[in-house]
Design a protein around this motif. Structure first.
Motif, PDB file in Angstrom:
ATOM      1  N   ARG A  96     -81.393  -3.335  20.036  1.00 28.24           N
ATOM      2  CA  ARG A  96     -80.524  -3.123  21.200  1.00 28.24           C
ATOM      3  C   ARG A  96     -79.839  -4.434  21.548  1.00 28.24           C
ATOM      4  N   ASP A 125     -77.930  -0.609  18.527  1.00 25.27           N
ATOM      5  CA  ASP A 125     -77.465   0.174  19.667  1.00 25.27           C
ATOM      6  C   ASP A 125     -76.819  -0.776  20.667  1.00 25.27           C
ATOM      7  N   CYS A 127     -75.116  -1.846  24.095  1.00 25.43           N
ATOM      8  CA  CYS A 127     -74.997  -1.500  25.519  1.00 25.43           C
ATOM      9  C   CYS A 127     -73.897  -2.384  26.107  1.00 25.43           C
TER      10      CYS A 127
END
Length: 307
Positions: A96, A125, A127
Motif C-alpha cells: 500500500r 495499491d 491511496c
C-alpha cells in the motif's frame, strides 16, 4: 485489560478528519452522513471531549484531535494490514502506498497518467489523498507528497519539476480578438485565481504582475470573475468566460485537445514542484517505484520542465 473503544466511531472520526467533510467520509465508509455524525457524537461522548469545531457549516479539527490524527491513521492501517494477513500469506498481499497531492494537480495532471502506473505495478495499491491548502497537506499522513513548496517539517525534499504560467482561452475567444495576443491581453475579460488563503509558496503571478511585465496597462485589471481554486478557474476558461493565466501543468491536456489555446507568451519565471517524504518513513520498494514512475512521467510531459 484493554478499555473497549468504539472502533467504528474511531474509523468515522479518522475519515472525517482526513477529508474535512462528513459527506466525503460517508462516501468512503459506504454509510450515510447521518450515520457518520452519530458515530462522531458517540466518540465525543465516550472521550468526554470535543473533536471538531463547527463554524459556518464547515468542520475543523481541534488542536488536540489534530495532534493524534496521524497516530490513529497509522493504527488503523496496521489493523487493516494485520486482518488481511488472516486471509493469506504476507507474500500474496499488495503493498500500500499513500500519495498526497493538491486537488488540482491530482485531477488535471496526475489522474490522466495514473492508469499507466497502476497497470505497470499491479502489486501496489495506491491511496491518493488530496488537499486544498498547505495546512491541510501537512497534517495528512502520506508516504509521499507532491507539493509546490518546501516544508519546514522533517521531510526529505527532492526537486521534481517546474511549470510555466501562460495566458489561455478558448479558440473562439481568441478569434473574436483576431488571434492577436496584444488585443487579447488588452481587451479580453480576465479570470482571476485567489491563492492567498491556501498558504502556498508557489511563484504564481497574478494578472497585474503579468501585464506589468509585458508593458500592458489595463484600468480594469482587477475586474472579472474570481475563483478560489485553479480547477474551477480552468472550467470557466473552457466555458469561454475569459482569459486565464493558467498553470501549464494543469492546462496541458486542454491545449493538446484544442479546447484551449495559448493566447500570449509565458510569464518569464517558472514555479517549482517537489516530491516530499518523511525521513522517518521507511523508503520501501513501492515508494521507489512511484518515484521512478513520476520522474519518467515528468520527462515525457510537454509543458513541464524536469528538475
Amino acid at each position: 485489560m484493554r478499555k473497549r473503544v468504539p472502533l467504528n466511531a474511531i474509523r468515522a472520526f479518522e475519515a472525517v478528519a482526513r477529508h474535512a467533510s462528513v459527506a466525503k467520509a460517508a462516501e468512503e465508509l459506504c454509510v450515510t452522513p447521518t450515520a457518520v455524525s452519530h458515530q462522531i457524537k458517540l466518540l465525543e461522548d465516550f472521550l468526554q471531549t470535543e473533536l471538531f469545531l463547527r463554524r459556518n457549516s464547515r468542520i475543523y479539527l481541534t488542536s488536540e484531535s489534530s495532534a493524534t490524527l496521524s497516530k490513529i491513521s497509522q493504527a488503523l492501517d496496521l489493523i487493516d494490514d494485520s486482518v488481511r494477513t488472516l486471509g493469506g500469506t504476507q507474500e500474496n498481499l499488495h503493498a500500500r502506498l499513500t500519495v498526497g497531492a493538491s486537488t488540482s494537480f491530482a485531477s488535471f495532471w496526475l489522474m490522466p497518467r495514473l492508469r499507466k502506473f497502476i497497470e505497470s505495478v499491479p502489486e501496489i495499491d495506491l491511496c491518493l489523498h488530496t488537499f486544498i491548502s498547505r495546512k491541510e497537506a501537512e497534517t495528512q499522513d502520506s508516504d509521499l507528497r507532491i507539493c509546490n513548496w518546501q516544508s519546514h517539517l522533517d521531510w526529505k525534499i527532492e526537486p521534481l519539476m517546474e511549470e510555466e504560467n501562460l495566458p489561455v482561452c478558448t479558440p473562439e475567444l481568441a478569434r473574436r480578438h483576431g488571434n492577436d495576443p496584444a488585443k487579447l491581453l488588452a481587451n479580453a475579460p480576465l479570470i482571476h485565481v485567489d491563492r492567498s488563503h491556501l498558504g502556498y509558496e508557489g511563484n504564481y503571478p497574478d494578472w497585474s504582475r503579468y501585464l506589468e511585465e509585458y508593458g500592458i496597462q489595463r484600468p480594469d485589471v482587477m475586474n472579472g470573475p474570481r475563483f478560489n481554486q485553479a480547477g474551477t478557474a480552468i472550467e470557466a476558461a473552457r466555458a469561454g468566460v475569459g482569459l486565464l493565466l493558467g498553470r501549464s501543468l494543469l492546462v496541458e491536456q486542454f491545449i493538446d485537445n484544442g479546447e484551449l489555446v495559448m493566447a500570449a507568451e509565458c510569464y518569464p519565471e517558472r514555479s517549482p514542484y517537489y516530491l516530499l517524504s518523511s525521513w522517518k518513513t521507511t523508503q520501501n520498494d513501492a515508494m521507489r517505484q512511484f518515484r521512478d514512475w513520476i520522474v519518467e512521467a515528468v520527462s515525457s510531459s510537454r509543458m513541464v520542465h524536469a528538475l
